[in-house]
Design a protein around this motif. Structure first.
Motif, PDB file in Angstrom:
ATOM      1  N   LEU B  30     -31.698  85.287  51.247  1.00 41.33           N
ATOM      2  CA  LEU B  30     -31.675  83.825  51.184  1.00 41.33           C
ATOM      3  C   LEU B  30     -32.340  83.281  52.448  1.00 41.33           C
ATOM      4  O   LEU B  30     -31.941  83.602  53.561  1.00 41.33           O
ATOM      5  N   ARG B  31     -33.372  82.477  52.259  1.00 37.35           N
ATOM      6  CA  ARG B  31     -34.032  81.847  53.411  1.00 37.35           C
ATOM      7  C   ARG B  31     -33.569  80.404  53.472  1.00 37.35           C
ATOM      8  O   ARG B  31     -33.799  79.654  52.532  1.00 37.35           O
ATOM      9  N   ALA B 100     -37.146  78.468  65.315  1.00 32.25           N
ATOM     10  CA  ALA B 100     -36.743  79.832  65.655  1.00 32.25           C
ATOM     11  C   ALA B 100     -36.200  80.475  64.390  1.00 32.25           C
ATOM     12  O   ALA B 100     -35.510  79.824  63.606  1.00 32.25           O
ATOM     13  N   TYR B 101     -36.534  81.728  64.187  1.00 34.17           N
ATOM     14  CA  TYR B 101     -36.044  82.423  63.004  1.00 34.17           C
ATOM     15  C   TYR B 101     -34.954  83.393  63.404  1.00 34.17           C
ATOM     16  O   TYR B 101     -35.083  84.122  64.373  1.00 34.17           O
ATOM     17  N   ARG B 102     -33.847  83.364  62.678  1.00 32.40           N
ATOM     18  CA  ARG B 102     -32.684  84.214  62.945  1.00 32.40           C
ATOM     19  C   ARG B 102     -32.387  85.039  61.718  1.00 32.40           C
ATOM     20  O   ARG B 102     -32.592  84.561  60.585  1.00 32.40           O
ATOM     21  N   TYR B 103     -31.844  86.212  61.944  1.00 25.76           N
ATOM     22  CA  TYR B 103     -31.613  87.136  60.835  1.00 25.76           C
ATOM     23  C   TYR B 103     -30.176  87.604  60.885  1.00 25.76           C
ATOM     24  O   TYR B 103     -29.676  87.976  61.949  1.00 25.76           O
ATOM     25  N   PHE B 104     -29.476  87.551  59.774  1.00 27.18           N
ATOM     26  CA  PHE B 104     -28.174  88.204  59.735  1.00 27.18           C
ATOM     27  C   PHE B 104     -27.861  88.697  58.337  1.00 27.18           C
ATOM     28  O   PHE B 104     -28.461  88.263  57.355  1.00 27.18           O
ATOM     29  N   THR B 105     -26.973  89.650  58.295  1.00 25.73           N
ATOM     30  CA  THR B 105     -26.643  90.304  57.035  1.00 25.73           C
ATOM     31  C   THR B 105     -25.135  90.365  56.920  1.00 25.73           C
ATOM     32  O   THR B 105     -24.458  90.737  57.871  1.00 25.73           O
ATOM     33  N   VAL B 113     -32.691  82.536  58.760  1.00 28.61           N
ATOM     34  CA  VAL B 113     -32.404  81.146  59.097  1.00 28.61           C
ATOM     35  C   VAL B 113     -33.562  80.569  59.894  1.00 28.61           C
ATOM     36  O   VAL B 113     -33.969  81.157  60.888  1.00 28.61           O
ATOM     37  N   ALA B 114     -34.073  79.423  59.449  1.00 20.99           N
ATOM     38  CA  ALA B 114     -35.051  78.701  60.257  1.00 20.99           C
ATOM     39  C   ALA B 114     -34.297  77.601  60.985  1.00 20.99           C
ATOM     40  O   ALA B 114     -33.732  76.708  60.352  1.00 20.99           O
ATOM     41  N   ASP B 115     -34.264  77.707  62.297  1.00 19.43           N
ATOM     42  CA  ASP B 115     -33.551  76.736  63.117  1.00 19.43           C
ATOM     43  C   ASP B 115     -34.576  75.743  63.650  1.00 19.43           C
ATOM     44  O   ASP B 115     -35.493  76.129  64.361  1.00 19.43           O
ATOM     45  N   THR B 116     -34.428  74.480  63.255  1.00 21.45           N
ATOM     46  CA  THR B 116     -35.448  73.508  63.664  1.00 21.45           C
ATOM     47  C   THR B 116     -34.817  72.328  64.382  1.00 21.45           C
ATOM     48  O   THR B 116     -33.661  72.012  64.174  1.00 21.45           O
ATOM     49  N   PRO B 117     -35.599  71.691  65.240  1.00 23.81           N
ATOM     50  CA  PRO B 117     -35.062  70.617  66.067  1.00 23.81           C
ATOM     51  C   PRO B 117     -34.810  69.328  65.305  1.00 23.81           C
ATOM     52  O   PRO B 117     -35.373  69.103  64.235  1.00 23.81           O
ATOM     53  N   GLY B 118     -33.992  68.451  65.882  1.00 21.23           N
ATOM     54  CA  GLY B 118     -33.591  67.243  65.192  1.00 21.23           C
ATOM     55  C   GLY B 118     -34.358  65.986  65.553  1.00 21.23           C
ATOM     56  O   GLY B 118     -34.434  65.072  64.764  1.00 21.23           O
ATOM     57  N   HIS B 119     -34.955  65.958  66.754  1.00 24.20           N
ATOM     58  CA  HIS B 119     -35.622  64.726  67.181  1.00 24.20           C
ATOM     59  C   HIS B 119     -36.728  64.300  66.231  1.00 24.20           C
ATOM     60  O   HIS B 119     -37.394  65.136  65.638  1.00 24.20           O
ATOM     61  N   GLU B 120     -36.932  63.011  66.170  1.00 21.08           N
ATOM     62  CA  GLU B 120     -37.973  62.480  65.290  1.00 21.08           C
ATOM     63  C   GLU B 120     -39.343  63.063  65.611  1.00 21.08           C
ATOM     64  O   GLU B 120     -40.142  63.338  64.736  1.00 21.08           O
ATOM     65  N   ALA B 133     -38.271  77.770  53.049  1.00 19.18           N
ATOM     66  CA  ALA B 133     -36.823  77.847  52.832  1.00 19.18           C
ATOM     67  C   ALA B 133     -36.467  77.559  51.376  1.00 19.18           C
ATOM     68  O   ALA B 133     -37.127  76.783  50.700  1.00 19.18           O
ATOM     69  N   ASP B 134     -35.375  78.208  50.908  1.00 18.92           N
ATOM     70  CA  ASP B 134     -34.879  77.983  49.547  1.00 18.92           C
ATOM     71  C   ASP B 134     -33.764  76.945  49.535  1.00 18.92           C
ATOM     72  O   ASP B 134     -33.389  76.436  48.479  1.00 18.92           O
ATOM     73  N   LEU B 135     -33.166  76.711  50.697  1.00 16.86           N
ATOM     74  CA  LEU B 135     -31.978  75.858  50.766  1.00 16.86           C
ATOM     75  C   LEU B 135     -31.925  75.259  52.164  1.00 16.86           C
ATOM     76  O   LEU B 135     -32.464  75.827  53.107  1.00 16.86           O
ATOM     77  N   ALA B 136     -31.272  74.092  52.279  1.00 21.22           N
ATOM     78  CA  ALA B 136     -31.141  73.481  53.596  1.00 21.22           C
ATOM     79  C   ALA B 136     -29.675  73.177  53.888  1.00 21.22           C
ATOM     80  O   ALA B 136     -28.929  72.775  52.987  1.00 21.22           O
TER      81      ALA B 136
END
Lengths: 302, 646
Positions: B30-31, B100-105, B113-120, B133-136
């Motif tokens: 799952l991405r 940043a991409y993170r991986y866990f099982t 996981v694609a970790d992305t910033p929040g600022h406009e 990504a398939d889901l947010a």
């Protein structure tokens, strides 16, 4: 016929194949950095699949620091023979002349001169415009933001603040003359995926990954294997035989072994799942400070 | 801290007992993407996911302890966010500025996981993370409720075609696990998101810092009966079954190991195929059937979306990288004009009319934005009039490619409906594009095969058409040299036309000023006129400052290969200022003229011009140009090359 791959490995393999084909289609002189370790073994195996029935249309390059485990060099030459690809070996002769070694010069100078500078020399010498590397994003924090296609200036520098956004699988492969691209087809693989894949596809790996009685000495808490007589021993120090294996492979004086009973792949996978340390722990060069990998990368380390 | 370590180790050990179930190997990865405002606790949430799944190793934990003391914001406790904020500068600023991409099982599934910033200002990073990504997971701070940023993130997620989201109402402990507050936030979000068309929204109340409803259901919220975050992520089905969509495979590489094998390598973007199926090349319409599906593990009878294969066809069909193989029953659109949404990703603004490079599937073609219809305000959905797009802005526009492109709307196919735009000078990726629909079918506008062609017109003039494009600073001597060349050619019965500021700016382009946008349009029109003149068989001399590389490249792309001769009149600016034939530099330096090239607007030197002049006399320079024309076979040898009298 082999069992079909589980879905997540099939996805990863298809993605890596896509990346490799993209490089071959868009660059003039690609090369595959072959570092002999498990990730390189997986990368080499996927390259055979990506271009079948053609042979991968690029050579392999090994930047030899002259301090690799002897078993690695034997394995390297056998692997190149087995796949029938051209193997280029580069040694930084300037570093050899200056007598650079992990003992005399320290790990960071040794790595800088024999690996980083050696790599730059080789890329310049053969004028490669794209180089595959086996790095994975899960290895280290600064790697997590590395692109699959990572742009390098004509002086091989990486600018982490000015990376191209990478959308979908649309890789921007455009470079100016003299610039190059480092390409990481295994970006999305984890250490566990790599071992699962090696097991499923029966990929040969260096025997050093499997536990065996080996002569080791204790250096700053790390078990260092005495691979040849260049290893300086303290007065009265004698290597002792211990059942050890390696989680990553590099220069033998810089690569710590772990005590282990894992003698085959399924035992390795089981042991790794139970592990409390990351694979880079055995790498002495990472320990200086947390940002050290990023610093090395900016200078052109893989 | 020592306690935390012990605790981690003990949970690790209990987990390992159950770790070896084969379930992990039976589900696709799952991405997913995490998004939320600056302080909603996004990095903490990911850090907690990794921590709970025992994916923080002892050596990483030791580094984390060190870092928490140095940069942490959580006192003596572990600051999970530090685990995921990678680069040094980001750590010091305390904000994530990249993906940043993170991986866990877990025992049941693998995750990316694609970790992305929040600022406009980081919309572009979010778009990047969302593209694969398939889901947010959309984070909301329970104390703050719905913010403008939350709405913007939801809009972008929907724009990028993500169909399922988790509404993670975080910091629920800080509102005393209040059910009413949770329901209020969920209701507000549902009302807002209704027009965005998500297939499923899963609201979960949680505390990332304390672990409530993260891996296991929280005992502190008995009113919540739904799944914990991990359970939901493990079980959610995101396979929009691409295998049942119409077959598409962009050809990535032509595989020719020897004369007897010609295979087309690619990854199936959608659909499935089997040996014997009919296939069509989307752009050319040529058809054949699948002879073999080749892989290194042996030939396959069939293949489906996501697989990387090599196909051979029953017939010899002309196919190259960039072609899209498709099912004959349901083919992509083919057009050289289409409408699309653009997300602008560069500090350099979009210039309508400028030539960019479009990369879609495995194809790269020159493209221009012909019309910017509107800019989308991602906070309010309103459509605003716009002349350009800046960094992080989203717009809807019409584009035209130089050759027809095969594509599907992004909504029906993310591979054949997505593209990026690349700046031709800097090679930067400047925009992400989502195709909406074609504007006309290229098959309807197949140009008439004209009875009299370009070559015919040129033949009776005893010459080959060419564009001599003189570029350089004002006062560099472009026009002087161009005039000499034309006089000389005229004397030898060569048919020419000279385009320069005098005959273009005063007529065809008199509606254009000197701002960057106008300069781009100016050169585009000149390029088109030059093209028509080459169709007439003429040798066209163009003398324009034309300061931007991309615009000269556009003019070049309009004519046939080899017809465009870029001549760089490389006179140093000091000399130009000293000459100043029209007194323009004096005025520009005094600030009386704005946007003057070399003074307050840059000049981008050609990288690989066909000819560089500037050091020689004007007559010598003109002789070099003539020599170039002779060398290229555009005109015949000229007698008495040193005779400059007409």
């Amino acid at each position: 016929m082999k069992k079909p791959l589980p879905p997540h490995l099939r996805q990863l393999e298809a993605e890596s194949i896509f990346i490799m084909r993209e490089v071959v289609a868009e660059f003039e002189r690609p090369v595959m950095l072959y570092s002999i370790g498990k990730d390189s073994s997986v990368m080499l195996h996927i390259a055979q699949k990506a271009f079948f029935p053609s042979k991968p249309p690029f050579p392999l390059l090994h930047v030899d620091t002259t301090w690799k485990f002897r078993e690695m060099i034997t394995f390297r030459d056998e692997a190149a023979q087995r796949v029938g690809m051209e193997l280029l070996v580069h040694i930084n002769q300037d570093g050899v002349r200056r007598g650079i070694s992990p003992f005399a010069s320290g790990s960071s100078v040794h790595t800088q001169v024999m690996k980083t500078e050696g790599l730059r020399q080789a890329l310049d010498h053969w004028k490669f415009d794209a180089a595959f590397g086996g790095a994975r994003r899960d290895e280290e924090k600064s790697r997590a933001k590395e692109r699959v296609f990572s742009h390098r200036s004509a002086s091989h520098a990486w600018d982490p603040r000015n990376q191209r956004p990478e959308l979908w699988h649309l890789y921007n492969t455009r470079i100016r003359p003299g610039e190059s691209m480092r390409v990481f087809p295994l970006s999305n693989w984890t250490e566990l995926d790599v071992w699962d894949y090696i097991e499923a596809e029966e990929i040969p790996v260096v025997p050093l990954y499997f536990a065996k009685e080996r002569p080791v000495v204790d250096r700053q808490g790390a078990l260092i294997m005495v691979d040849d007589d260049r290893m300086p021993l303290a007065p009265g120090e004698t290597p002792r035989m211990e059942k050890v294996r390696f989680r990553t492979l590099g220069c033998y004086p810089l690569t710590g072994a772990v005590r282990s009973e894992a003698g085959n792949l399924s035992e390795i996978i089981a042991e790794m799942r139970a592990s409390h340390t990351s694979e880079r722990e055995g790498r002495l060069i990472d320990h200086d400070e947390s940002g050290s990998m990023e610093k090395k990368k900016r200078e052109g380390y893989f | 801290m020592a306690e935390a370590v012990t605790q981690l180790v003990s949970t690790t050990q209990t987990k390992i007992q159950t770790q070896d179930t084969p379930e992990r190997l039976s589900r696709p990865t799952l991405r997913f993407l995490t998004c939320g405002s600056v302080d909603d606790g996004k990095s903490t949430l990911i850090g907690r996911l990794l921590y709970d799944q025992s994916l923080i190793f002892d050596d990483q934990l030791a580094a984390l302890e060190r870092d928490s003391k140095k940069h942490g914001t959580d006192g003596a406790n572990i600051d999970f966010a530090l685990l995921v904020d990678g680069l040094e500068a980001e750590r010091e600023q305390g904000i994530t500025i990249d993906v940043a991409y993170r991986y866990f099982t877990t025992p049941r599934r693998s995750f990316i996981v694609a970790d992305t910033p929040g600022h406009e200002q980081y919309t572009r990073n979010m778009v990047t993370g969302a593209s694969n990504a398939d889901l947010a997971i959309l984070l909301i701070d329970a104390r703050k409720g719905l913010l403008t940023q939350t709405c913007r993130h939801a809009t972008i997620v929907s724009l990028m075609g993500i169909r399922k989201i988790v509404l993670a109402v975080n910091k629920i402990d800080l509102v005393d696990f209040d059910e009413a507050r949770f329901n209020e936030i969920v209701a507000a979000f549902m009302a807002f998101a209704a027009p965005l068309g998500f297939a499923h929204i899963q609201p979960i109340p949680l505390s990332a810092r304390h672990g409530d409803n993260m891996s296991v259901p929280s005992t502190r919220m008995p009113w919540y009966q739904g799944p914990s975050l991990i359970t939901y992520l493990e079980e959610v089905d995101v396979e929009l079954d691409r295998s049942t969509e119409p077959f598409r495979m962009p050809v990535q590489w032509v595989n020719r190991p020897h004369l007897d094998f010609r295979g087309f390598s690619g990854t199936l973007a959608s659909g499935s195929i089997k040996v014997g199926d009919g296939v069509t090349v989307a752009a050319s319409g040529r058809a054949s059937t699948i002879a073999r599906i080749v892989t290194a593990d042996g030939d396959q009878e069939s293949a489906e979306a996501g697989q990387s294969v090599t196909l051979t066809l029953a017939d010899e069909v002309d196919i190259a990288r960039g072609d899209i193989l498709c099912t004959p029953k349901d083919r992509p659109e083919v057009s050289d004009q289409f409408a699309a949404k653009l997300i602008w990703m560069s500090d350099d603004k979009l210039l309508p009319g400028r030539s960019y490079l479009l990369k879609s599937a495995s194809r790269s073609v020159p493209v221009t934005v012909t019309e910017l219809k509107y800019r989308l305000d991602v906070n309010t959905f309103s459509e605003l009039a716009a002349k350009t797009l800046g960094l992080n802005e989203v717009g809807y526009c019409h584009l035209a490619t130089t050759t027809p492109l095969a594509f599907d709307p992004y909504a029906s196919n993310h591979t054949t409906g997505a593209f990026i735009l690349i700046d031709r000078a800097s090679n930067a990726t400047v925009a992400a594009g989502l195709i909406a629909h074609g504007l006309r079918r290229a098959t309807h506008i197949h140009r008439q095969g004209l009875a009299v062609g370009k070559a015919d017109r040129a033949r009776i003039k005893h010459q080959k058409p060419a564009v001599l494009w003189f570029t350089g600073l004002s006062g560099s001597g472009k026009s002087t040299i161009a005039n000499l060349v034309e006089s000389r050619l005229y004397a030898h019965n060569v048919h020419t036309i000279l385009l320069d500021g005098d005959n273009i700016r005063h007529g065809l382009n008199k509606d254009l000023g000197f701002a960057e946008v106008d300069r781009v349009e100016n050169i585009r029109r000149i390029g088109e006129v030059a093209k028509l003149m080459t169709e007439a068989g003429l040798i066209v001399l163009c003398s324009f400052i034309s300061p931007f590389r991309a615009d000269r490249d556009l003019a070049r792309s309009l004519v046939d290969d080899g017809e465009f001769i870029e001549i760089f009149v490389d006179t140093p600016i000091e000399d130009c200022i000293a000459r100043d034939p029209k007194g323009l530099y004096k005025k520009a330096i005094a600030g009386e003229i704005k946007n003057f090239t070399g003074i307050d607007q840059p000049y981008e030197s050609p990288l690989t011009p066909e000819l560089v002049l500037g050091k020689e006399s004007a007559q010598q320079a003109a002789a070099k140009v003539i020599a170039k024309l002779i060398e290229g076979g555009f005109i015949d040898e000229i007698d008495n090359p040193d005779d400059w009298s007409i």
